[in-house]
Every structure is written in structure tokens, then in C-alpha cells.
Design a protein around this motif. Structure first.
Motif, PDB file in Angstrom:
ATOM      1  N   GLU A 355       0.848  -1.194   0.000  1.00 21.68           N
ATOM      2  CA  GLU A 355       0.000   0.000   0.000  1.00 21.68           C
ATOM      3  C   GLU A 355       0.881   1.241   0.000  1.00 21.68           C
ATOM      4  OE1 GLU A 355      -3.850   0.756   2.533  1.00 21.68           O
ATOM      5  OE2 GLU A 355      -2.146   1.645   3.600  1.00 21.68           O
ATOM      6  N   TYR A 356       0.620   2.134  -0.939  1.00 14.04           N
ATOM      7  CA  TYR A 356       1.402   3.361  -1.011  1.00 14.04           C
ATOM      8  C   TYR A 356       0.477   4.567  -1.051  1.00 14.04           C
ATOM      9  CZ  TYR A 356       0.277   3.245  -6.023  1.00 14.04           C
ATOM     10  OH  TYR A 356      -0.378   3.205  -7.235  1.00 14.04           O
ATOM     11  N   VAL A 357       1.019   5.699  -0.689  1.00 13.91           N
ATOM     12  CA  VAL A 357       0.268   6.947  -0.665  1.00 13.91           C
ATOM     13  C   VAL A 357       0.383   7.621  -2.022  1.00 13.91           C
ATOM     14  CG1 VAL A 357       0.098   9.244   0.358  1.00 13.91           C
ATOM     15  CG2 VAL A 357       0.583   7.257   1.802  1.00 13.91           C
ATOM     16  N   GLY A 358      -0.788   7.922  -2.603  1.00 19.47           N
ATOM     17  CA  GLY A 358      -0.808   8.638  -3.872  1.00 19.47           C
ATOM     18  C   GLY A 358      -0.922  10.132  -3.625  1.00 19.47           C
ATOM     19  N   ARG A 359      -2.068  10.704  -3.979  1.00 15.93           N
ATOM     20  CA  ARG A 359      -2.271  12.133  -3.739  1.00 15.93           C
ATOM     21  C   ARG A 359      -2.677  12.393  -2.293  1.00 15.93           C
ATOM     22  NH1 ARG A 359      -6.657  13.895  -7.840  1.00 15.93           N
ATOM     23  NH2 ARG A 359      -7.490  11.843  -7.225  1.00 15.93           N
ATOM     24  N   GLU A 360      -2.460  13.611  -1.851  1.00 21.04           N
ATOM     25  CA  GLU A 360      -2.830  13.997  -0.489  1.00 21.04           C
ATOM     26  C   GLU A 360      -3.300  15.445  -0.488  1.00 21.04           C
ATOM     27  OE1 GLU A 360      -0.794  12.508   3.353  1.00 21.04           O
ATOM     28  OE2 GLU A 360       0.061  14.497   3.001  1.00 21.04           O
ATOM     29  N   ARG A 361      -4.399  15.697   0.243  1.00 22.63           N
ATOM     30  CA  ARG A 361      -4.948  17.054   0.358  1.00 22.63           C
ATOM     31  C   ARG A 361      -5.063  17.386   1.832  1.00 22.63           C
ATOM     32  NH1 ARG A 361      -5.396  20.874  -3.097  1.00 22.63           N
ATOM     33  NH2 ARG A 361      -7.555  21.390  -2.563  1.00 22.63           N
ATOM     34  N   ALA A 362      -4.321  18.380   2.266  1.00 17.73           N
ATOM     35  CA  ALA A 362      -4.280  18.743   3.677  1.00 17.73           C
ATOM     36  C   ALA A 362      -5.258  19.879   3.980  1.00 17.73           C
ATOM     37  CB  ALA A 362      -2.862  19.161   4.070  1.00 17.73           C
ATOM     38  N   ASP A 363      -5.871  19.820   5.172  1.00 15.74           N
ATOM     39  CA  ASP A 363      -6.715  20.893   5.705  1.00 15.74           C
ATOM     40  C   ASP A 363      -7.836  21.264   4.735  1.00 15.74           C
ATOM     41  OD1 ASP A 363      -7.417  22.698   7.721  1.00 15.74           O
ATOM     42  OD2 ASP A 363      -6.344  24.339   6.729  1.00 15.74           O
ATOM     43  N   VAL A 364      -8.647  20.263   4.363  1.00 14.67           N
ATOM     44  CA  VAL A 364      -9.760  20.512   3.447  1.00 14.67           C
ATOM     45  C   VAL A 364     -11.066  20.083   4.105  1.00 14.67           C
ATOM     46  CG1 VAL A 364      -8.386  20.298   1.340  1.00 14.67           C
ATOM     47  CG2 VAL A 364      -9.414  18.252   2.358  1.00 14.67           C
ATOM     48  N   LEU A 365     -12.200  20.637   3.627  1.00 17.61           N
ATOM     49  CA  LEU A 365     -13.524  20.240   4.109  1.00 17.61           C
ATOM     50  C   LEU A 365     -13.931  18.935   3.452  1.00 17.61           C
ATOM     51  CD1 LEU A 365     -15.386  23.686   4.009  1.00 17.61           C
ATOM     52  CD2 LEU A 365     -14.329  22.571   5.989  1.00 17.61           C
ATOM     53  N   THR A 366     -14.461  18.019   4.249  1.00 17.68           N
ATOM     54  CA  THR A 366     -14.830  16.706   3.721  1.00 17.68           C
ATOM     55  C   THR A 366     -16.167  16.247   4.289  1.00 17.68           C
ATOM     56  OG1 THR A 366     -13.791  15.386   5.481  1.00 17.68           O
ATOM     57  CG2 THR A 366     -12.394  16.085   3.654  1.00 17.68           C
ATOM     58  N   VAL A 367     -16.819  15.367   3.533  1.00 18.96           N
ATOM     59  CA  VAL A 367     -18.041  14.690   3.983  1.00 18.96           C
ATOM     60  C   VAL A 367     -17.957  13.250   3.502  1.00 18.96           C
ATOM     61  CG1 VAL A 367     -19.481  16.761   3.924  1.00 18.96           C
ATOM     62  CG2 VAL A 367     -19.299  15.305   1.881  1.00 18.96           C
ATOM     63  N   PRO A 368     -18.754  12.352   4.084  1.00 11.06           N
ATOM     64  CA  PRO A 368     -18.815  10.996   3.525  1.00 11.06           C
ATOM     65  C   PRO A 368     -19.308  11.039   2.084  1.00 11.06           C
ATOM     66  CG  PRO A 368     -19.783  11.065   5.717  1.00 11.06           C
ATOM     67  CD  PRO A 368     -19.542  12.479   5.327  1.00 11.06           C
ATOM     68  N   VAL A 369     -18.794  10.154   1.259  1.00  3.25           N
ATOM     69  CA  VAL A 369     -19.202  10.114  -0.141  1.00  3.25           C
ATOM     70  C   VAL A 369     -20.707   9.906  -0.261  1.00  3.25           C
ATOM     71  CG1 VAL A 369     -18.943   8.854  -2.317  1.00  3.25           C
ATOM     72  CG2 VAL A 369     -16.939   9.280  -0.884  1.00  3.25           C
ATOM     73  N   ALA A 370     -21.296   9.162   0.694  1.00  2.00           N
ATOM     74  CA  ALA A 370     -22.727   8.875   0.651  1.00  2.00           C
ATOM     75  C   ALA A 370     -23.584  10.117   0.820  1.00  2.00           C
ATOM     76  CB  ALA A 370     -23.084   7.854   1.726  1.00  2.00           C
ATOM     77  N   ALA A 371     -22.999  11.220   1.295  1.00  2.00           N
ATOM     78  CA  ALA A 371     -23.775  12.439   1.499  1.00  2.00           C
ATOM     79  C   ALA A 371     -23.982  13.218   0.204  1.00  2.00           C
ATOM     80  CB  ALA A 371     -23.092  13.329   2.533  1.00  2.00           C
ATOM     81  N   LEU A 372     -23.264  12.901  -0.847  1.00  7.80           N
ATOM     82  CA  LEU A 372     -23.414  13.617  -2.109  1.00  7.80           C
ATOM     83  C   LEU A 372     -24.742  13.266  -2.773  1.00  7.80           C
ATOM     84  CD1 LEU A 372     -19.879  13.285  -3.763  1.00  7.80           C
ATOM     85  CD2 LEU A 372     -20.850  15.304  -2.648  1.00  7.80           C
ATOM     86  N   VAL A 373     -25.367  14.267  -3.378  1.00  4.25           N
ATOM     87  CA  VAL A 373     -26.574  14.051  -4.182  1.00  4.25           C
ATOM     88  C   VAL A 373     -26.324  14.646  -5.555  1.00  4.25           C
ATOM     89  CG1 VAL A 373     -28.165  14.030  -2.223  1.00  4.25           C
ATOM     90  CG2 VAL A 373     -27.611  16.207  -3.345  1.00  4.25           C
ATOM     91  N   ALA A 374     -26.912  14.004  -6.568  1.00  7.50           N
ATOM     92  CA  ALA A 374     -26.758  14.494  -7.932  1.00  7.50           C
ATOM     93  C   ALA A 374     -27.749  15.621  -8.194  1.00  7.50           C
ATOM     94  CB  ALA A 374     -26.976  13.353  -8.921  1.00  7.50           C
ATOM     95  N   LEU A 375     -27.273  16.701  -8.763  1.00  9.50           N
ATOM     96  CA  LEU A 375     -28.135  17.830  -9.083  1.00  9.50           C
ATOM     97  C   LEU A 375     -28.769  17.642 -10.452  1.00  9.50           C
ATOM     98  CD1 LEU A 375     -25.936  20.808  -7.856  1.00  9.50           C
ATOM     99  CD2 LEU A 375     -27.679  19.514  -6.600  1.00  9.50           C
ATOM    100  N   ALA A 376     -29.976  18.176 -10.615  1.00  5.48           N
ATOM    101  CA  ALA A 376     -30.710  18.012 -11.864  1.00  5.48           C
ATOM    102  C   ALA A 376     -29.958  18.630 -13.040  1.00  5.48           C
ATOM    103  CB  ALA A 376     -32.100  18.651 -11.738  1.00  5.48           C
ATOM    104  N   GLU A 377     -29.315  19.756 -12.816  1.00  5.97           N
ATOM    105  CA  GLU A 377     -28.612  20.416 -13.916  1.00  5.97           C
ATOM    106  C   GLU A 377     -27.165  19.952 -14.039  1.00  5.97           C
ATOM    107  OE1 GLU A 377     -28.206  23.139 -10.307  1.00  5.97           O
ATOM    108  OE2 GLU A 377     -29.595  21.663 -11.144  1.00  5.97           O
ATOM    109  N   GLY A 378     -26.770  18.944 -13.260  1.00  2.00           N
ATOM    110  CA  GLY A 378     -25.413  18.417 -13.323  1.00  2.00           C
ATOM    111  C   GLY A 378     -24.610  18.810 -12.104  1.00  2.00           C
ATOM    112  N   GLY A 379     -23.593  18.042 -11.817  1.00  7.62           N
ATOM    113  CA  GLY A 379     -22.765  18.330 -10.656  1.00  7.62           C
ATOM    114  C   GLY A 379     -23.313  17.668  -9.416  1.00  7.62           C
TER     115      GLY A 379
END
Length: 419
Positions: A355-379
Motif C-alpha cells: 500500500e502506497y500513498v498517492g495524492r494527499e490534500r491537507a486541511d480541506v472540508l470533507t463529507v462521507p461520499v454517501a452524502a453527495l446528491v446528484a443535481l438536476a442540472e449536473g454536478g
């Protein structure tokens, strides 16, 4: 006078179940329309719609957290001792003894026997490319003017001086190098001499100065070493008498059988430390940098720390052609060392994961992936605890979470995970 019926007036609507059903249907239509309007408003724009008042849906809520996201990737590897390499055996004759595969060998050990003469392992980087011994000019030297330092080092009295007069002791052997201090041009010199003398001294055969000059005192030490090996005490080291390696070796498979002529591939070897080799995709080997830390997963479910030691410079195609489609990417070999050999246990060869570390993002806002909802106009967007929707921009996905950003997103706000 006309009755209501005669005037064409509609009869009064009867009260009861039918009337209530009509009223409920009308109310439901109003509510559905309201929800549709709220949804349309909530899913549009860059932020929350303050005027929306849709009822909150069921589902758990989680806070938006600030953390460091690390992308980790797992690849397959093989634990072992590394690629076997042929020992540079230069002895000629018939192989009369071979060590068992897997034998660990250190300095002074016998790698094999050719014509019943041992081929000895010594440490060094220079190959054995010439015979080491006294030259004709050295053997004929008189020893006059030889330095006292060399003479006093030999415990057997070689190079002694007369204690009363300080003159050279005629009973002592002549100091190598011919007439005068420093010897003649016939004295054997070189870095290979220094390498051999360093090994001889490390094995306990001393009485000479470890330098780039093969002297008579060196030859005397060689004779004592040869006697311990059961060899004729010639004082000369033949080109096939020793093999150099960088350190201890582990014997691999034999390329010849007993009774066969000795060849360059008579015996193979590896290092004595276990390591992991990964055939990494040449297109995705940016993680494979010398010194990079990785985690090695063992078959027992435990893990150990490893470090990238080397990366191949030539990419090769898979031996099977990449399966039925033949589209597998070329790979490069990546060698990973394990500093704590005890942590590997008794395993000598096994499939493992790296197991190796690829990309890393420090000090960012995060949520569980399950919290995302698809918008009608995209995104993508997030649903707040009170039923509002906010648009977000997603970044790195890792460990079941996703980086989010947007004008309406802040640390600590609660968002809903849709059911």
C-alpha cells in the motif's frame, strides 16, 4: 313558480365519503406542486435557497469536517530474497562440492569446491581480475633500507633489526620492494591489493600493513590462510581462488551438477535480507521513488513497514501478453526493503500487498461520499438538515470521504445522508 330542477340548477353536492375524497385529492395535488417547486429552487444556483421550506427527509445527518485526505492504493507484490544473480566464479576444473540452496554465507566461507580446492567468498566491489602475489623483482629484492614499521608488525620476527646495533637482522627475510624504501617498480600495487588485504586482516591474518602494496609480509599472511584452508602454501592468490560480493550472500540454485566443469553460472546468489518486488505499471509508477515509505500486508493479516530501494529503468510487457485482450500496460520492477526483518517472521516467499500513498490534500472540508446528491442540472450537492440543497465542487476521493468546497459550505454544518 319553477323549481330548482326546472331552472336547471345543479343539485347540491351530497356530503359524506365522496366529498372528503375529492378534497383530499385536491390537497395532495397542491402539496406535490409545492414540493416540485421547492425541489426546483433548491437544486439550482450556487448556494442555498433561503425561501425554500420543503419538509426535511428522513436519514442520518453528519457534520462537514476539516481534515487531511490521503489517497492510498494497493498493488500486489512478492516477498522473497530478490532476483538471483550468478556468482562470478573464475575457477577452472571439475566441480567437486556444492552448498545447499538457501545456505547463508559470510566472509571466508567456501562457496564451492573446484578440483577439491575451495573457492572462498570475500567482501568487495572490485572483481578478481588478476593473480595476487610477489613479482619476480620483489622476490629478488635485498631488503636494504626497509622501513622498521613493516618489520616490527610481524609477530614471527620477519623484518627484525638487531636490537644492539639497529642494523637489519641478516636472519630476517628481506622486506619486499627491492632495494630502498618504497620498493621497486616490480612490486604489485593496486586497489585490488588493498581490497584483498582488508579481507585478510578481517579474517584474523595480520602482520602486514593494509595498503595497496602486496609485500612479503602479505605473502606470509596468505600462506597461513592457505594452510587453514588445506591448500598448498604458495603465498599467491589465484584468480579463481576467491569471489567478491558486497556482503553476505544466500546461495541460490546451482547451474551445474557435481562432476561437471565449473562455469560462470555454476552458482547463483541473493542477499540475505528479505524484500518485496512489485511489478508496477509504468504509467502509474510516480509513487515509486527511492526512499518512499510503503506498508506491506502479509498473508497472516499483519503489516510491516517497507521502503522503496530501487526502481527498474526498463519497462517490460507481461509474459502472458496481458490476457485475452493483450492490452495490459508494461511494468517496471520496484524493489522494497524491510528494515525490521524479524517482523516478517519465518516467511521466505509469499504473495503480499503493498500500500502506497498517492495524492494527499491537507486541511480541506470533507463529507462521507454517501452524502453527495446528484443535481438536476449536473454536478453534485449536499442536503442540509432542514431540507435545503447547496451546490458543491468535489475534489479528492479517499477513505470513503470526499473533499467539498463551495460558498455555502462551512465546517461544522450538518448535512443529510439520503436513504
Amino acid at each position: 313558480m319553477q323549481t330548482d330542477h326546472e331552472r336547471g340548477a345543479a343539485p347540491a353536492q351530497p356530503r359524506g365519503r365522496r366529498g372528503r375524497r375529492t378534497a383530499l385529492v385536491a390537497s395532495a395535488l397542491v402539496v406535490v406542486a409545492a414540493v416540485a417547486v421547492v425541489g426546483a429552487l433548491g437544486l439550482g444556483g450556487d448556494g442555498a435557497q433561503e425561501g425554500s421550506s420543503a419538509p426535511p427527509r428522513s436519514g442520518s445527518t453528519v457534520p462537514v469536517t476539516r481534515t487531511t485526505l490521503t489517497e492510498r492504493t494497493t498493488v500486489d507484490g512478492l516477498l522473497g530474497y530478490g532476483t538471483e544473480m550468478p556468482l562470478p566464479v573464475k575457477a577452472t576444473g571439475t566441480v567437486t562440492w556444492l552448498p545447499a540452496e538457501g545456505t547463508a554465507m559470510g566472509r571466508g566461507g567456501t562457496l564451492l569446491r573446484v578440483d577439491d580446492r575451495p573457492v572462498v567468498l570475500l567482501y568487495g566491489t572490485l572483481p578478481m581480475y588478476r593473480e595476487l602475489g610477489l613479482t619476480a623483482g620483489t622476490r629478488q629484492g635485498t631488503g636494504q633500507g626497509a622501513g622498521t614499521e613493516r618489520g616490527t608488525q610481524d609477530s614471527g620476527g620477519q623484518g627484525r633489526t638487531d636490537e644492539t646495533s639497529g642494523a637489519p637482522d641478516p636472519s630476517a627475510s628481506p622486506t619486499p620492494g627491492g632495494a630502498g624504501a618504497g620498493g621497486t617498480g616490480d612490486t604489485l600495487r593496486g586497489m585490488d591489493v588493498l581490497q584483498f588485504e582488508s579481507n585478510l586482516a578481517a579474517l584474523g591474518y595480520t602482520g602486514f600493513t593494509v595498503d595497496e602494496e602486496f609485500t612479503d609480509l602479505t605473502a606470509r599472511a596468505v600462506k597461513r590462510w592457505q594452510k587453514s584452508l588445506g591448500l598448498p602454501q604458495s603465498g599467491t592468490v589465484g584468480i579463481g581462488d576467491v569471489v567478491y560480493s558486497a556482503g553476505k550472500v544466500r546461495i541460490g540454485h546451482a547451474g551445474v551438477r557435481l562432476g561437471s566443469p565449473a562455469t560462470d553460472d555454476a552458482l547463483t546468489y541473493t542477499g540475505t535480507s528479505r524484500k518485496v518486488v512489485v511489478n508496477a505499471s509504468a504509467a502509474e509508477d510516480s509513487w515509486a521513488v527511492r526512499g518512499a515509505a510503503v506498508t506491506i500486508g502479509l498473508p497472516a493479516g499483519t503489516s510491516v513497514k517497507g521502503e522503496v530501494a530501487s526502481v527498474g529503468k526498463s519497462a517490460t510487457a507481461p509474459e502472458d501478453g496481458g490476457g485475452e485482450g493483450g492490452s495490459a500496460a508494461p511494468t517496471v520492477p520496484v524493489t522494497i526493503t524491510v528494515k525490521d526483518q524479524k517482523s516478517v517472521g519465518r516467511l521466505e516467499s509469499a504473495p503480499v500487498t503493498v500500500e502506497y500513498v498517492g495524492r494527499e490534500r491537507a486541511d480541506v472540508l470533507t463529507v462521507p461520499v454517501a452524502a453527495l446528491v446528484a443535481l438536476a442540472e449536473g454536478g453534485h450537492g449536499l442536503e442540509t438538515a432542514d431540507g435545503r440543497f447547496v451546490a458543491v465542487k468535489t475534489g479528492l476521493f479517499a477513505d470513503g470521504r470526499v473533499e467539498v468546497s463551495g460558498s455555502a459550505v462551512r465546517e461544522g454544518m450538518n448535512v443529510r445522508i439520503p436513504e
